[in-house]
Design a protein around this motif. Structure first.
Motif, PDB file in Angstrom:
ATOM      1  N   GLY A  61       2.340   6.076  -1.380  1.00 56.91           N
ATOM      2  CA  GLY A  61       1.313   7.075  -1.008  1.00 56.91           C
ATOM      3  C   GLY A  61       0.508   7.083   0.349  1.00 56.91           C
ATOM      4  O   GLY A  61      -0.432   7.461   0.559  1.00 56.91           O
ATOM      5  N   ALA A  62       1.238   6.581   1.429  1.00 56.59           N
ATOM      6  CA  ALA A  62       1.126   6.454   2.786  1.00 56.59           C
ATOM      7  C   ALA A  62       1.427   7.683   3.546  1.00 56.59           C
ATOM      8  O   ALA A  62       2.549   8.026   3.630  1.00 56.59           O
ATOM      9  CB  ALA A  62       1.420   5.159   3.429  1.00 56.59           C
ATOM     10  N   LEU A  63       0.551   8.055   4.447  1.00 59.14           N
ATOM     11  CA  LEU A  63       0.708   9.210   5.192  1.00 59.14           C
ATOM     12  C   LEU A  63       0.664   8.917   6.648  1.00 59.14           C
ATOM     13  O   LEU A  63      -0.362   8.424   6.884  1.00 59.14           O
ATOM     14  CB  LEU A  63      -0.050  10.340   4.902  1.00 59.14           C
ATOM     15  N   PRO A  64       1.547   9.281   7.799  1.00 62.11           N
ATOM     16  CA  PRO A  64       1.337   9.083   8.974  1.00 62.11           C
ATOM     17  C   PRO A  64       0.292   9.783   9.478  1.00 62.11           C
ATOM     18  O   PRO A  64       0.119  11.118   9.276  1.00 62.11           O
ATOM     19  CB  PRO A  64       2.589   9.192   9.868  1.00 62.11           C
ATOM     20  N   ALA A  65      -0.689   9.460  10.216  1.00 63.89           N
ATOM     21  CA  ALA A  65      -2.109  10.046  10.925  1.00 63.89           C
ATOM     22  C   ALA A  65      -1.983   9.970  12.156  1.00 63.89           C
ATOM     23  O   ALA A  65      -3.146   9.989  12.871  1.00 63.89           O
ATOM     24  CB  ALA A  65      -3.313   9.397  10.137  1.00 63.89           C
ATOM     25  N   GLY A  66      -1.090   9.754  12.902  1.00 65.92           N
ATOM     26  CA  GLY A  66      -0.979   9.874  14.287  1.00 65.92           C
ATOM     27  C   GLY A  66      -0.289   8.664  14.751  1.00 65.92           C
ATOM     28  O   GLY A  66      -0.252   7.506  14.256  1.00 65.92           O
ATOM     29  N   SER A  67       0.381   8.571  15.996  1.00 66.07           N
ATOM     30  CA  SER A  67       0.907   7.541  16.834  1.00 66.07           C
ATOM     31  C   SER A  67       0.694   7.734  18.294  1.00 66.07           C
ATOM     32  O   SER A  67       0.613   8.723  18.677  1.00 66.07           O
ATOM     33  CB  SER A  67       2.520   7.654  16.365  1.00 66.07           C
ATOM     34  N   ARG A  92       1.490   2.158  18.267  1.00 67.29           N
ATOM     35  CA  ARG A  92       0.313   1.990  17.702  1.00 67.29           C
ATOM     36  C   ARG A  92       0.412   3.079  16.557  1.00 67.29           C
ATOM     37  O   ARG A  92       0.372   4.224  16.857  1.00 67.29           O
ATOM     38  CB  ARG A  92      -1.188   2.004  18.236  1.00 67.29           C
ATOM     39  N   ARG A  93       0.261   2.942  15.235  1.00 66.79           N
ATOM     40  CA  ARG A  93       0.501   3.777  14.258  1.00 66.79           C
ATOM     41  C   ARG A  93      -0.690   3.944  13.267  1.00 66.79           C
ATOM     42  O   ARG A  93      -0.783   2.804  12.460  1.00 66.79           O
ATOM     43  CB  ARG A  93       1.938   3.427  13.527  1.00 66.79           C
ATOM     44  N   ARG A  94      -1.179   5.011  13.009  1.00 68.21           N
ATOM     45  CA  ARG A  94      -2.268   5.192  12.234  1.00 68.21           C
ATOM     46  C   ARG A  94      -1.802   5.425  10.874  1.00 68.21           C
ATOM     47  O   ARG A  94      -1.150   6.651  10.757  1.00 68.21           O
ATOM     48  CB  ARG A  94      -3.403   6.200  12.916  1.00 68.21           C
ATOM     49  N   VAL A  95      -2.166   5.123   9.771  1.00 63.51           N
ATOM     50  CA  VAL A  95      -1.741   5.181   8.485  1.00 63.51           C
ATOM     51  C   VAL A  95      -2.910   5.746   7.495  1.00 63.51           C
ATOM     52  O   VAL A  95      -3.950   4.914   7.393  1.00 63.51           O
ATOM     53  CB  VAL A  95      -0.995   4.156   8.092  1.00 63.51           C
ATOM     54  N   GLU A  96      -2.773   6.665   6.720  1.00 69.70           N
ATOM     55  CA  GLU A  96      -3.791   6.999   5.955  1.00 69.70           C
ATOM     56  C   GLU A  96      -3.222   6.772   4.331  1.00 69.70           C
ATOM     57  O   GLU A  96      -2.197   7.198   4.136  1.00 69.70           O
ATOM     58  CB  GLU A  96      -4.188   8.627   5.898  1.00 69.70           C
ATOM     59  N   GLN A  97      -4.130   6.263   3.577  1.00 66.19           N
ATOM     60  CA  GLN A  97      -3.482   5.754   2.334  1.00 66.19           C
ATOM     61  C   GLN A  97      -4.826   5.927   1.323  1.00 66.19           C
ATOM     62  O   GLN A  97      -5.575   5.014   1.548  1.00 66.19           O
ATOM     63  CB  GLN A  97      -3.021   4.541   2.250  1.00 66.19           C
ATOM     64  N   GLY A  98      -4.764   6.867   0.519  1.00 68.82           N
ATOM     65  CA  GLY A  98      -5.806   6.902  -0.746  1.00 68.82           C
ATOM     66  C   GLY A  98      -7.238   7.155   0.007  1.00 68.82           C
ATOM     67  O   GLY A  98      -8.221   6.567  -0.564  1.00 68.82           O
ATOM     68  N   GLY A  99      -7.225   7.918   0.910  1.00 69.09           N
ATOM     69  CA  GLY A  99      -8.513   8.143   1.771  1.00 69.09           C
ATOM     70  C   GLY A  99      -8.997   7.069   2.636  1.00 69.09           C
ATOM     71  O   GLY A  99     -10.046   7.368   3.154  1.00 69.09           O
ATOM     72  N   SER A 100      -8.310   5.999   2.896  1.00 67.57           N
ATOM     73  CA  SER A 100      -8.448   5.078   3.716  1.00 67.57           C
ATOM     74  C   SER A 100      -7.330   5.175   4.916  1.00 67.57           C
ATOM     75  O   SER A 100      -6.433   5.452   4.582  1.00 67.57           O
ATOM     76  CB  SER A 100      -8.469   3.544   2.794  1.00 67.57           C
ATOM     77  N   TYR A 101      -7.843   4.215   6.028  1.00 65.10           N
ATOM     78  CA  TYR A 101      -7.087   4.290   7.208  1.00 65.10           C
ATOM     79  C   TYR A 101      -7.058   2.940   7.675  1.00 65.10           C
ATOM     80  O   TYR A 101      -7.947   1.950   7.508  1.00 65.10           O
ATOM     81  CB  TYR A 101      -7.392   5.159   8.378  1.00 65.10           C
ATOM     82  N   TYR A 102      -5.780   2.361   8.248  1.00 67.53           N
ATOM     83  CA  TYR A 102      -5.414   1.454   8.806  1.00 67.53           C
ATOM     84  C   TYR A 102      -4.737   1.577  10.033  1.00 67.53           C
ATOM     85  O   TYR A 102      -3.892   2.438  10.250  1.00 67.53           O
ATOM     86  CB  TYR A 102      -5.097   0.164   8.078  1.00 67.53           C
ATOM     87  N   MET A 103      -4.729   0.724  11.096  1.00 69.83           N
ATOM     88  CA  MET A 103      -3.690   0.659  12.167  1.00 69.83           C
ATOM     89  C   MET A 103      -2.774  -0.306  12.267  1.00 69.83           C
ATOM     90  O   MET A 103      -3.113  -1.555  12.299  1.00 69.83           O
ATOM     91  CB  MET A 103      -4.523   0.762  13.549  1.00 69.83           C
TER      92      MET A 103
END
Length: 347
Positions: A61-67, A92-103
């Motif tokens: 359930g993770a979506l790429p949110a920018g790189s 550097r890859r930003r990941v969105e998962q369940g409304g939360s983000y991590y890098m």
């Protein structure tokens, strides 16, 4: 040699390659890059890696949110019609998962070969440097023998396996054989501080992943088990008689795997658990890429995603908060096996 104008042309081609690499990472699809380069072998390799990432992220359930990808020219060899370039890529890859983000971050090395075609420079071949698969021993010049059994006057130990703590590196720690609390927060903080460089207080190995993980564990209060013998204990002594001294288990992934797999009542020890979601901060994962029983890579847990799965740091291929399964690595194969080690709260 190339004239200045031609040099700028090949640099433009490399810049274009890096931009398309970043787009492929963001889209998790290789076409923009495979259409640009002529290397069919690497195109297939890249396609497989991005397909694994895409499938894995979909399942979690993770979506790429920018790189963002930056490149550094490490080495260049030029001739009149050909150029080879060693690139250091910082992704550097930003990941969105369940409304939360991590890098998540990682460094990769690739070697490119370019050829002049009139005023254009074509990317003919790409070779990723798969450092996780390099030989087990990272310092080829080191002599693999035991430290002298006759200690000098200032190197007398009460018993062969007395835990040795380097007070110069970690002054607040107390020298106790048992009952030391493992500080997971300190291990993770050390891992985030040194993930992309070597701590100058230690030897820096060509294959540095296990040396780095051992340093992180030690920073979390784990006592060294000093024996003075390469093949036993878990220890790092530092420079003595013109050479760095440390145990195999400190610096070699397969040896650390064996050490953590062995039951003991005190000192650094671990419980092997069945799945990654049973791990906590400061725990360890080791990787056998081919399934032959020889472990070649080590990571340490430094964070968790929204589903509670570990994110790990490593240092040979410098990585920070990378998803633990390494399916985004060229080192990964269908035969890859993992060992998950949970370090107890009290050592």
């Amino acid at each position: 040699m190339l004239v200045a104008e031609d040099r700028e042309e090949w640099k433009s081609s490399v810049h274009r390659y890096v931009s398309l690499y970043n787009q492929a990472e963001t889209e998790q699809h290789p076409r923009v890059l495979t259409d640009y380069m002529a290397d069919l072998v690497h195109g297939e390799r890249l396609s497989g890696r991005l397909a694994r990432m895409r499938e894995r992220d979909l399942l979690r359930g993770a979506l790429p949110a920018g790189s963002e990808t930056k490149a550094e020219l490490v080495r260049v060899n030029e001739s009149a019609s050909e150029v080879s370039v060693l690139l250091r890529l910082h992704i550097r890859r930003r990941v969105e998962q369940g409304g939360s983000y991590y890098m998540e971050e990682r460094y990769e090395y690739e070697r490119l070969w370019l050829s002049a075609a009139g005023r254009r420079w074509d990317v003919l071949q790409v070779e990723p440097i798969i450092a996780e698969r390099r030989p087990r021993y990272g310092v080829s010049s080191l002599e693999w023998h035991e430290e002298s059994e006759a200690p000098s006057h200032d190197e007398i130990y009460v018993m062969p396996s007395l835990p040795y703590l380097n007070y110069d590196l970690m002054p607040p720690f107390k020298n106790r054989i048992t009952g030391i609390r493992y500080r997971r927060d300190l291990a993770a903080a050390y891992a985030d501080r040194w993930w992309n460089e070597g701590n100058p207080s230690y030897e820096l190995f060509d294959v540095n992943c296990t040396n780095y993980v051992s340093q992180c564990i030690f920073a979390g209060n784990a006592p060294m088990n000093y024996t003075g013998k390469r093949g036993s204990g878990w220890w790092y002594k530092g420079r003595s008689k013109g050479q760095e001294w440390w145990s195999y288990s400190w610096a070699v992934s397969n040896a650390l795997t064996q050490y953590l797999s062995t039951a003991r009542k005190s000192g650094l020890r671990a419980e092997q658990v069945q799945s990654a979601d049973q791990l906590q901060l400061g725990d360890v994962i080791t990787y056998d890429w081919t399934g032959d029983g020889r472990y070649q890579h080590s990571t340490i847990v430094t964070a968790f995603d929204a589903a509670g799965q570990p994110l790990v740091n490593a240092n040979t291929v410098a990585s920070r908060h990378r998803y633990w399964d390494y399916r985004d690595s060229y080192a990964w194969t269908k035969g890859t096996r993992y060992r998950f080690f949970h370090i107890p709260d009290l050592l």
